[in-house]
Design a protein around this motif. Structure first.
Motif, short mmCIF file in Angstrom:
data_model
loop_
_atom_site.label_atom_id
_atom_site.label_comp_id
_atom_site.label_asym_id
_atom_site.label_seq_id
_atom_site.Cartn_x
_atom_site.Cartn_y
_atom_site.Cartn_z
N LEU A 126 0.83 -1.21 0.00
CA LEU A 126 0.00 0.00 0.00
C LEU A 126 0.86 1.26 0.00
O LEU A 126 0.59 2.22 -0.73
CB LEU A 126 -0.93 0.00 1.22
N PHE A 127 1.91 1.27 0.82
CA PHE A 127 2.80 2.43 0.84
C PHE A 127 3.47 2.62 -0.52
O PHE A 127 3.62 3.76 -0.99
CB PHE A 127 3.84 2.27 1.94
N LEU A 128 3.88 1.53 -1.14
CA LEU A 128 4.56 1.64 -2.43
C LEU A 128 3.64 2.20 -3.51
O LEU A 128 4.01 3.16 -4.22
CB LEU A 128 5.09 0.26 -2.85
N VAL A 129 2.45 1.63 -3.66
CA VAL A 129 1.58 2.05 -4.77
C VAL A 129 1.04 3.46 -4.55
O VAL A 129 0.91 4.24 -5.51
CB VAL A 129 0.43 1.04 -5.00
N LEU A 133 1.63 6.87 -6.67
CA LEU A 133 0.50 7.68 -7.08
C LEU A 133 0.75 9.14 -6.73
O LEU A 133 0.46 10.05 -7.52
CB LEU A 133 -0.78 7.16 -6.43
N ALA A 134 1.28 9.39 -5.51
CA ALA A 134 1.58 10.76 -5.12
C ALA A 134 2.69 11.35 -5.97
O ALA A 134 2.69 12.55 -6.29
CB ALA A 134 1.96 10.81 -3.64
N ARG A 135 3.64 10.52 -6.38
CA ARG A 135 4.77 10.98 -7.19
C ARG A 135 4.34 11.30 -8.61
O ARG A 135 4.77 12.28 -9.21
CB ARG A 135 5.86 9.91 -7.21
N SER A 136 3.47 10.44 -9.16
CA SER A 136 3.07 10.60 -10.56
C SER A 136 1.59 10.26 -10.72
O SER A 136 1.25 9.15 -11.15
CB SER A 136 3.94 9.71 -11.46
N VAL A 144 -3.34 0.80 -10.62
CA VAL A 144 -2.48 -0.06 -9.82
C VAL A 144 -2.85 0.05 -8.34
O VAL A 144 -2.96 -0.96 -7.63
CB VAL A 144 -0.99 0.30 -10.04
N ALA A 145 -3.07 1.27 -7.86
CA ALA A 145 -3.45 1.46 -6.45
C ALA A 145 -4.81 0.84 -6.16
O ALA A 145 -5.02 0.26 -5.09
CB ALA A 145 -3.47 2.95 -6.12
N LEU A 193 -4.51 18.86 -3.16
CA LEU A 193 -5.92 18.48 -3.25
C LEU A 193 -6.15 17.52 -4.40
O LEU A 193 -6.91 16.55 -4.26
CB LEU A 193 -6.78 19.74 -3.43
N GLY A 194 -5.50 17.76 -5.54
CA GLY A 194 -5.66 16.86 -6.68
C GLY A 194 -5.19 15.45 -6.36
O GLY A 194 -5.85 14.46 -6.70
N THR A 195 -4.05 15.35 -5.70
CA THR A 195 -3.53 14.03 -5.32
C THR A 195 -4.46 13.34 -4.32
O THR A 195 -4.69 12.12 -4.40
CB THR A 195 -2.13 14.16 -4.70
#
Length: 338
Positions: A126-129, A133-136, A144-145, A193-195
């Motif tokens: 969960l932390f990885l995906v 997601l937060a990165r890109s 994937v998440a 907010l978008g993330t």
């Protein structure tokens, strides 16, 4: 061999998985187990019957091999995913391998069931995906998440996973806020907010898939002592005791009864080993923003798990969290943060 041949896997879980395997092989439904009492829906008891990985294992391997290989593979996957997550954060190869090894060893100690094995994998997953997601943020990372969230709900222990999702979502928000600093003050709030909205979408999609397990289990909970939520007295059994600190080095150490804070019932999520524990303590003085986040996460977990915790009392008044007991289970998240 202790966790494979202990009483819970050998006498409780394997007979249920034997029924599950026979149902798969014969094409019958596994929703009703006629061999349990006069008939019981065993799948509501969190045995990962809906998990695609469990189905594949018990479909292709003999019973004992399917169970034991699933446990063994979880140790490897938990370590590998932890290493991948830390590499994403910029941790060195040596540091990532050391942390992954420590987490894998901790997983071996507390795993006593298939859902616990899946939980060990699900937490770093969960932390990885969600970090990616937060990165890109994109539809690919959302998918994937969402798939990871769905697998978690169908495969892992729900109490542990509610805690893990809370922690992973908190990390996603922190990571988005931290990364938004490079976008300029004017766009920081929009970026964060978008993330947040994209992460909420991934969670919603994954949880919708997980309703196949969640809804029947929730209905069953209404017929149990958990109906309407547990009282603080019922929920607060087996908290973290001050004397449990030594279990970071000696995982099975307990003071005898009669000694203050003796004979702890806290679950064994604490062991790190001497070298990882040294670096975890050194991390208290790190200025790295991610290290500070995980330090804060560790402190919050301890405050939730410790005996007589007012924070844990508060969780017994909150929706969903009021159904859970054993404060020391928060240390699954806390030890991962360490």
């Amino acid at each position: 061999g202790g966790f494979i041949l202990s009483d819970e896997p050998f006498f409780q879980q394997l007979p249920i998985y034997a029924f599950y395997q026979r149902a798969i092989e014969s094409g019958d439904s596994f929703l009703w187990n006629p061999q349990s009492f006069s008939g019981f829906p065993s799948f509501v008891g969190f045995y990962a019957f809906f998990s695609p990985t469990a189905w594949l294992a018990f479909r292709t391997l003999p019973l004992i091999h399917a169970f034991n290989w699933s446990l063994a593979l979880s140790f490897v996957l938990a370590a590998l995913i932890t290493a991948a997550f830390l590499r994403n954060l910029g941790v060195s190869r040596l540091g990532s391998c050391l942390a992954a090894f420590a987490y894998g060893i901790t997983s071996i100690i507390f795993i006593a069931s298939l859902i616990a094995a899946n939980t060990a994998v699900a937490l770093p997953l969960l932390f990885l995906v969600f970090e990616r997601l937060a990165r890109s943020p994109s539809w690919q990372t959302v998918l994937v998440a969402a798939l990871a969230t769905a697998w978690v709900w169908l495969s892992a222990g729900h109490q542990w996973m509610v805690y893990a999702i809370i922690a992973a979502v908190a990390f996603t928000l922190f990571s988005a806020w931290h990364r938004s600093r490079v976008a300029g003050a004017g766009s920081r709030w929009r970026f964060a907010l978008g993330t947040t909205l994209i992460a909420a979408l991934a969670l919603a999609i994954g949880t919708a898939v997980g309703l196949a397990q969640l809804l029947p289990s929730a209905e069953y909970a209404r017929l149990s002592v958990r109906s309407g939520g547990l009282s603080y007295e019922a929920a607060s059994i087996d908290p973290l005791l001050p004397t449990d600190a030594i279990r970071y080095l000696l995982p099975f150490f307990r003071l005898p009864l009669g000694v203050p804070f003796g004979s702890s019932g806290a679950e064994p999520f604490l062991y790190l080993g001497a070298i990882p524990l040294f670096f975890a303590v050194a991390g208290f003085w790190s200025r790295n923003p991610y290290a500070r986040f995980f330090l804060g996460l560790f402190i919050v977990a301890v405050l939730l798990a410790i005996i007589y915790s007012p924070l844990f009392w508060l969780t017994t008044k909150l929706p969903v969290l009021s159904y859970f007991r054993v404060p020391s289970r928060w240390m699954m998240v806390g030890s991962f943060a360490a």
